[in-house]
Design a protein around this motif. Structure first.
Motif, PDB file in Angstrom:
ATOM      1  N   GLU A   1      82.871  29.381  91.960  1.00  0.00           N
ATOM      2  CA  GLU A   1      83.898  28.768  91.149  1.00  0.00           C
ATOM      3  C   GLU A   1      84.651  29.857  90.401  1.00  0.00           C
ATOM      4  O   GLU A   1      84.221  30.994  90.325  1.00  0.00           O
ATOM      5  CB  GLU A   1      83.289  27.756  90.176  1.00  0.00           C
ATOM      6  CG  GLU A   1      82.855  26.465  90.865  1.00  0.00           C
ATOM      7  CD  GLU A   1      82.303  25.458  89.874  1.00  0.00           C
ATOM      8  OE1 GLU A   1      81.674  25.893  88.888  1.00  0.00           O
ATOM      9  OE2 GLU A   1      82.479  24.251  90.101  1.00  0.00           O
TER      10      GLU A   1
ATOM     11  N   SER B   1      73.591  24.423  93.184  1.00  0.00           N
ATOM     12  CA  SER B   1      74.296  24.471  91.901  1.00  0.00           C
ATOM     13  C   SER B   1      74.527  25.912  91.462  1.00  0.00           C
ATOM     14  O   SER B   1      75.603  26.261  90.959  1.00  0.00           O
ATOM     15  CB  SER B   1      73.491  23.712  90.839  1.00  0.00           C
ATOM     16  OG  SER B   1      74.169  23.720  89.607  1.00  0.00           O
TER      17      SER B   1
ATOM     18  N   VAL C   1      76.745  17.940  95.157  1.00  0.00           N
ATOM     19  CA  VAL C   1      76.753  19.380  94.863  1.00  0.00           C
ATOM     20  C   VAL C   1      77.008  20.174  96.140  1.00  0.00           C
ATOM     21  O   VAL C   1      77.753  21.163  96.133  1.00  0.00           O
ATOM     22  CB  VAL C   1      75.423  19.817  94.212  1.00  0.00           C
ATOM     23  CG1 VAL C   1      75.407  21.333  93.998  1.00  0.00           C
ATOM     24  CG2 VAL C   1      75.219  19.112  92.884  1.00  0.00           C
ATOM     25  N   TYR C   2      76.405  19.741  97.232  1.00  0.00           N
ATOM     26  CA  TYR C   2      76.625  20.376  98.542  1.00  0.00           C
ATOM     27  C   TYR C   2      78.114  20.331  98.903  1.00  0.00           C
ATOM     28  O   TYR C   2      78.699  21.335  99.319  1.00  0.00           O
ATOM     29  CB  TYR C   2      75.783  19.644  99.586  1.00  0.00           C
ATOM     30  CG  TYR C   2      75.992  20.065 101.020  1.00  0.00           C
ATOM     31  CD1 TYR C   2      75.297  21.143 101.568  1.00  0.00           C
ATOM     32  CD2 TYR C   2      76.870  19.367 101.851  1.00  0.00           C
ATOM     33  CE1 TYR C   2      75.476  21.512 102.900  1.00  0.00           C
ATOM     34  CE2 TYR C   2      77.053  19.726 103.172  1.00  0.00           C
ATOM     35  CZ  TYR C   2      76.351  20.803 103.687  1.00  0.00           C
ATOM     36  OH  TYR C   2      76.536  21.169 105.011  1.00  0.00           O
TER      37      TYR C   2
ATOM     38  N   LEU D   1      77.212  27.358  93.668  1.00  0.00           N
ATOM     39  CA  LEU D   1      78.506  26.821  93.246  1.00  0.00           C
ATOM     40  C   LEU D   1      79.058  27.613  92.066  1.00  0.00           C
ATOM     41  O   LEU D   1      80.250  27.934  92.023  1.00  0.00           O
ATOM     42  CB  LEU D   1      78.356  25.348  92.870  1.00  0.00           C
ATOM     43  CG  LEU D   1      79.606  24.637  92.351  1.00  0.00           C
ATOM     44  CD1 LEU D   1      80.711  24.646  93.399  1.00  0.00           C
ATOM     45  CD2 LEU D   1      79.266  23.198  91.958  1.00  0.00           C
ATOM     46  N   SER D   2      78.186  27.963  91.143  1.00  0.00           N
ATOM     47  CA  SER D   2      78.608  28.754  89.982  1.00  0.00           C
ATOM     48  C   SER D   2      79.121  30.129  90.400  1.00  0.00           C
ATOM     49  O   SER D   2      79.997  30.700  89.748  1.00  0.00           O
ATOM     50  CB  SER D   2      77.441  28.912  89.001  1.00  0.00           C
ATOM     51  OG  SER D   2      77.035  27.662  88.492  1.00  0.00           O
TER      52      SER D   2
ATOM     53  N   ARG E   1      80.711  19.911  96.852  1.00  0.00           N
ATOM     54  CA  ARG E   1      81.483  20.732  95.911  1.00  0.00           C
ATOM     55  C   ARG E   1      81.356  22.219  96.247  1.00  0.00           C
ATOM     56  O   ARG E   1      82.320  22.984  96.085  1.00  0.00           O
ATOM     57  CB  ARG E   1      81.006  20.479  94.487  1.00  0.00           C
ATOM     58  CG  ARG E   1      81.378  19.105  93.941  1.00  0.00           C
ATOM     59  CD  ARG E   1      80.892  18.940  92.522  1.00  0.00           C
ATOM     60  NE  ARG E   1      81.496  19.951  91.648  1.00  0.00           N
ATOM     61  CZ  ARG E   1      80.992  20.301  90.476  1.00  0.00           C
ATOM     62  NH1 ARG E   1      79.870  19.751  90.044  1.00  0.00           N
ATOM     63  NH2 ARG E   1      81.605  21.202  89.737  1.00  0.00           N
ATOM     64  N   CYS E   2      80.188  22.622  96.719  1.00  0.00           N
ATOM     65  CA  CYS E   2      79.963  24.021  97.093  1.00  0.00           C
ATOM     66  C   CYS E   2      80.842  24.393  98.294  1.00  0.00           C
ATOM     67  O   CYS E   2      81.470  25.455  98.319  1.00  0.00           O
ATOM     68  CB  CYS E   2      78.482  24.228  97.424  1.00  0.00           C
ATOM     69  SG  CYS E   2      77.940  25.945  97.333  1.00  0.00           S
TER      70      CYS E   2
ATOM     71  N   ALA F   1      84.507  24.682  97.110  1.00  0.00           N
ATOM     72  CA  ALA F   1      84.752  25.899  96.330  1.00  0.00           C
ATOM     73  C   ALA F   1      84.872  27.121  97.235  1.00  0.00           C
ATOM     74  O   ALA F   1      85.731  27.985  97.030  1.00  0.00           O
ATOM     75  CB  ALA F   1      83.621  26.109  95.320  1.00  0.00           C
TER      76      ALA F   1
END
Length: 240
Positions: A78, A71, A122-123, A74-75, A125-126, A129
């Motif tokens: 993004e 997470s 989350v994995y 990811l931040s 989405r990472c 991104a």
């Protein structure tokens, strides 16, 4: 016994350390918007090492650590809310290393998160991104890496979608559909002029075709939607 007490103390200390680390990861996830790209790279390196270490053995605490570290990563990748642009190339180069690590550890991650849907999403989405960031880079060497790793990224996301939970599978497939819509236009732009674009599209088609496998038959409403989106993007992108 004294030996037993020492062992209990050691376990308790490890547990407290892990809790403190989770709090730090949560803080970083919220504070990343005001951190420089150089700092993101420096701390992000530690996140990757944490993820690699935590996926080496099973356990609920390890899953929580991996989820929080992903997470936070990811931040980092993004869309930045800061106005700083000087570190963009450095952060995008770092993103390529992160993507390679995530893809290489796909099997270990699958084993660790067998029944943990949120962590898998989350994995995914990472990965999306990072691939998007690479493909949209003005640096041709970085965008080329993005095209080279796009097919493998699709395959890894489909592996995550092959889950016991219907909700996890549908969430991963929905994210894959978003990835197709967002990422495919980049190699399609080069399809008629660059061999890299053609190879990327061909390999991606083979990867997406996996949604027709019988293991996805319970989720074909989501799987076939991904395939349809892919076909539409290909037809509208290639036919000039």
């Amino acid at each position: 016994t004294k030996k037993g007490n020492k062992k209990d103390d050691s376990v308790n200390k490890q547990h407290m350390d892990e809790i403190q680390l989770l709090h730090l990861l949560t803080f970083w996830d919220r504070a990343v918007a005001v951190v420089s790209d150089k700092s993101k790279v420096k701390i992000g390196e530690e996140f990757i090492q944490l993820i690699i270490h935590a996926t080496s053995s099973k356990g609920q605490q390890n899953i929580m650590l991996v989820n929080s570290a992903l997470s936070a990563l990811l931040s980092c990748f993004e869309e930045s809310e800061t106005n700083e642009t000087t570190g963009d190339d450095e952060l995008t180069k770092f993103a390529s290393r992160v993507l390679a690590s995530l893809l290489q550890n796909n099997a270990a991650f699958l084993s660790l998160t067998a029944n943990q849907g949120e962590c898998r999403v989350v994995y995914v989405r990472c990965i999306i991104a990072i691939v998007t960031r690479l493909l949209s880079s003005d640096d041709k060497s970085l965008s080329k890496i993005g095209m080279q790793l796009l097919p493998l990224s699709i395959s890894c996301i489909l592996n995550q979608a092959d889950a016991h939970s219907a909700q996890v599978a549908q969430s991963c497939l929905a994210e894959l559909g978003r990835m197709v819509r967002t990422c495919l236009p980049y190699p399609l732009k080069q399809y008629h002029n660059e061999e890299d674009g053609q190879k990327c599209i061909s390999a991606s088609a083979v990867a997406v075709e996996t949604v027709l496998h019988h293991r996805f038959h319970s989720y074909w409403d989501g799987a076939l939607s991904v395939l349809a989106t892919f076909i539409i993007k290909i037809v509208t992108g290639i036919v000039v």
